[in-house]
Design an enzyme around this catalytic site. Sequence first.
Site, PDB file in Angstrom:
ATOM      1  N   LEU A   1     -14.004   2.457   4.151  1.00 61.59           N
ATOM      2  CA  LEU A   1     -13.718   3.740   3.508  1.00 61.59           C
ATOM      3  C   LEU A   1     -14.423   3.891   2.158  1.00 61.59           C
ATOM      4  O   LEU A   1     -14.566   2.928   1.407  1.00 61.59           O
ATOM      5  CB  LEU A   1     -12.204   3.890   3.337  1.00 61.59           C
ATOM      6  CG  LEU A   1     -11.404   3.731   4.629  1.00 61.59           C
ATOM      7  CD1 LEU A   1      -9.916   3.907   4.364  1.00 61.59           C
ATOM      8  CD2 LEU A   1     -11.866   4.704   5.702  1.00 61.59           C
ATOM      9  N   HIS A   2     -14.842   5.104   1.884  1.00 61.17           N
ATOM     10  CA  HIS A   2     -15.469   5.435   0.601  1.00 61.17           C
ATOM     11  C   HIS A   2     -14.713   6.617  -0.005  1.00 61.17           C
ATOM     12  O   HIS A   2     -13.713   7.097   0.569  1.00 61.17           O
ATOM     13  CB  HIS A   2     -16.958   5.731   0.786  1.00 61.17           C
ATOM     14  CG  HIS A   2     -17.233   6.728   1.868  1.00 61.17           C
ATOM     15  ND1 HIS A   2     -16.907   8.061   1.754  1.00 61.17           N
ATOM     16  CD2 HIS A   2     -17.764   6.582   3.108  1.00 61.17           C
ATOM     17  CE1 HIS A   2     -17.251   8.694   2.857  1.00 61.17           C
ATOM     18  NE2 HIS A   2     -17.765   7.820   3.706  1.00 61.17           N
TER      19      HIS A   2
ATOM     20  N   HIS B   1     -13.501   9.507   2.185  1.00 62.55           N
ATOM     21  CA  HIS B   1     -12.253   9.304   2.944  1.00 62.55           C
ATOM     22  C   HIS B   1     -11.036   9.393   2.020  1.00 62.55           C
ATOM     23  O   HIS B   1      -9.992   9.942   2.393  1.00 62.55           O
ATOM     24  CB  HIS B   1     -12.228   7.913   3.588  1.00 62.55           C
ATOM     25  CG  HIS B   1     -13.304   7.667   4.594  1.00 62.55           C
ATOM     26  ND1 HIS B   1     -14.383   6.849   4.362  1.00 62.55           N
ATOM     27  CD2 HIS B   1     -13.452   8.137   5.857  1.00 62.55           C
ATOM     28  CE1 HIS B   1     -15.148   6.819   5.442  1.00 62.55           C
ATOM     29  NE2 HIS B   1     -14.617   7.592   6.351  1.00 62.55           N
TER      30      HIS B   1
ATOM     31  N   ASN C   1     -16.369  17.594   5.923  1.00 59.31           N
ATOM     32  CA  ASN C   1     -17.370  18.598   6.306  1.00 59.31           C
ATOM     33  C   ASN C   1     -18.753  17.977   6.489  1.00 59.31           C
ATOM     34  O   ASN C   1     -19.648  18.618   7.029  1.00 59.31           O
ATOM     35  CB  ASN C   1     -17.480  19.688   5.232  1.00 59.31           C
ATOM     36  CG  ASN C   1     -16.306  20.646   5.270  1.00 59.31           C
ATOM     37  OD1 ASN C   1     -15.621  20.750   6.287  1.00 59.31           O
ATOM     38  ND2 ASN C   1     -16.056  21.325   4.164  1.00 59.31           N
TER      39      ASN C   1
ATOM     40  N   GLN D   1     -19.193  17.481  14.253  1.00 56.68           N
ATOM     41  CA  GLN D   1     -17.957  16.826  14.713  1.00 56.68           C
ATOM     42  C   GLN D   1     -16.748  17.717  14.430  1.00 56.68           C
ATOM     43  O   GLN D   1     -15.855  17.872  15.269  1.00 56.68           O
ATOM     44  CB  GLN D   1     -17.808  15.484  13.999  1.00 56.68           C
ATOM     45  CG  GLN D   1     -16.434  14.854  14.171  1.00 56.68           C
ATOM     46  CD  GLN D   1     -16.354  13.440  13.625  1.00 56.68           C
ATOM     47  OE1 GLN D   1     -16.858  12.525  14.236  1.00 56.68           O
ATOM     48  NE2 GLN D   1     -15.709  13.265  12.474  1.00 56.68           N
TER      49      GLN D   1
ATOM     50  N   SER E   1     -21.334   8.011   2.682  1.00 56.33           N
ATOM     51  CA  SER E   1     -21.252   7.671   4.100  1.00 56.33           C
ATOM     52  C   SER E   1     -21.108   6.166   4.228  1.00 56.33           C
ATOM     53  O   SER E   1     -21.700   5.414   3.436  1.00 56.33           O
ATOM     54  CB  SER E   1     -22.543   8.117   4.801  1.00 56.33           C
ATOM     55  OG  SER E   1     -22.671   7.469   6.045  1.00 56.33           O
ATOM     56  N   SER E   2     -20.338   5.747   5.225  1.00 49.45           N
ATOM     57  CA  SER E   2     -20.223   4.302   5.468  1.00 49.45           C
ATOM     58  C   SER E   2     -21.599   3.713   5.755  1.00 49.45           C
ATOM     59  O   SER E   2     -21.865   2.554   5.460  1.00 49.45           O
ATOM     60  CB  SER E   2     -19.300   4.045   6.652  1.00 49.45           C
ATOM     61  OG  SER E   2     -18.027   4.569   6.355  1.00 49.45           O
TER      62      SER E   2
END
Length: 281
Positions: free
Chosen positions: A33-34, A37, A150, A155, A187-188
Amino acid sequence: MITSAHIDDIRTQVRAWRAKGETIAFVPTMGNLHQGHITLVREAAQKCDHVVVSIFVNPMQFGQNEDLDAYPRTLAADSAAITAAGAELLFTPTPAVMYPKGLEQQTYVEVPGISNVLCGASRPGHFRGVATIVCKLFNIVQPDVAFFGNKDYQQLLVIKTMVEDLSLPIEIIGVDTIRENSGLAMSSRNGYLTATEKAAAPALKKAIDAMEKGIKQGESVDAVTEQAKASLVAAGFTPDYLEIRHAHTLEVAQRQDQALVILAAAYIGKARLIDNLRFDR
Ligand code: PAF
């Protein structure tokens, strides 16, 4: 925080909250998680009485040559971060819990049309995997509201369409992309970037911004797209797609369309990065 890999534990806790008339927000994730999230969890905690988070690296949404095995697993840090942000229940199922019969025998959910373009065209089966796991998670958690970033624009549309088509009583909320100071969307997969690639990566957002500016100044879609692709290649990216689409249908934008979205996916080093910009002409 309560953490469990078992469906029954999640159902029991959610039922107890519901019995008291309390509301449930849900943030499905694949972990690692970043700040993006964490923002989802914070917004969820503001909206509902309780926040449930899931961490599951979903094998059904990864293609054969993708990064399923390499995808970072950072449960201890993730758990601490979401607790601080207000989550109370963490669901961490194994693949055997979610797909006891294996992927081949699993019933799936397919959202037609928008699942097959852009990321869906580059990653066949990806959105079937996303829709299936999100539908299963929704059925387990049964939240009132679910939160998604977003940044994963396509997705989000796939999930909104699934919820509408299957009459699921869940409100879907998209939350703005969180960016590094450089403009790079969190982003992961940014973790795959070397220092040099990370320094080059903000070119993706810059290319999208330049496209928006060009369109608003009356330049043609083809011209702004070619310029943006060239700028990405110059920065070290291999573009996958860079497109201007109708913001709601993801169909190729027509002259009369007002609600637009620029969507981009490009490879740099080991990472495939995506980003987007929603705007009105
Ligand atoms: O966006 C993600 O992290 C995943 O696609 C999701 C929605 C958790 C489904 O596995």
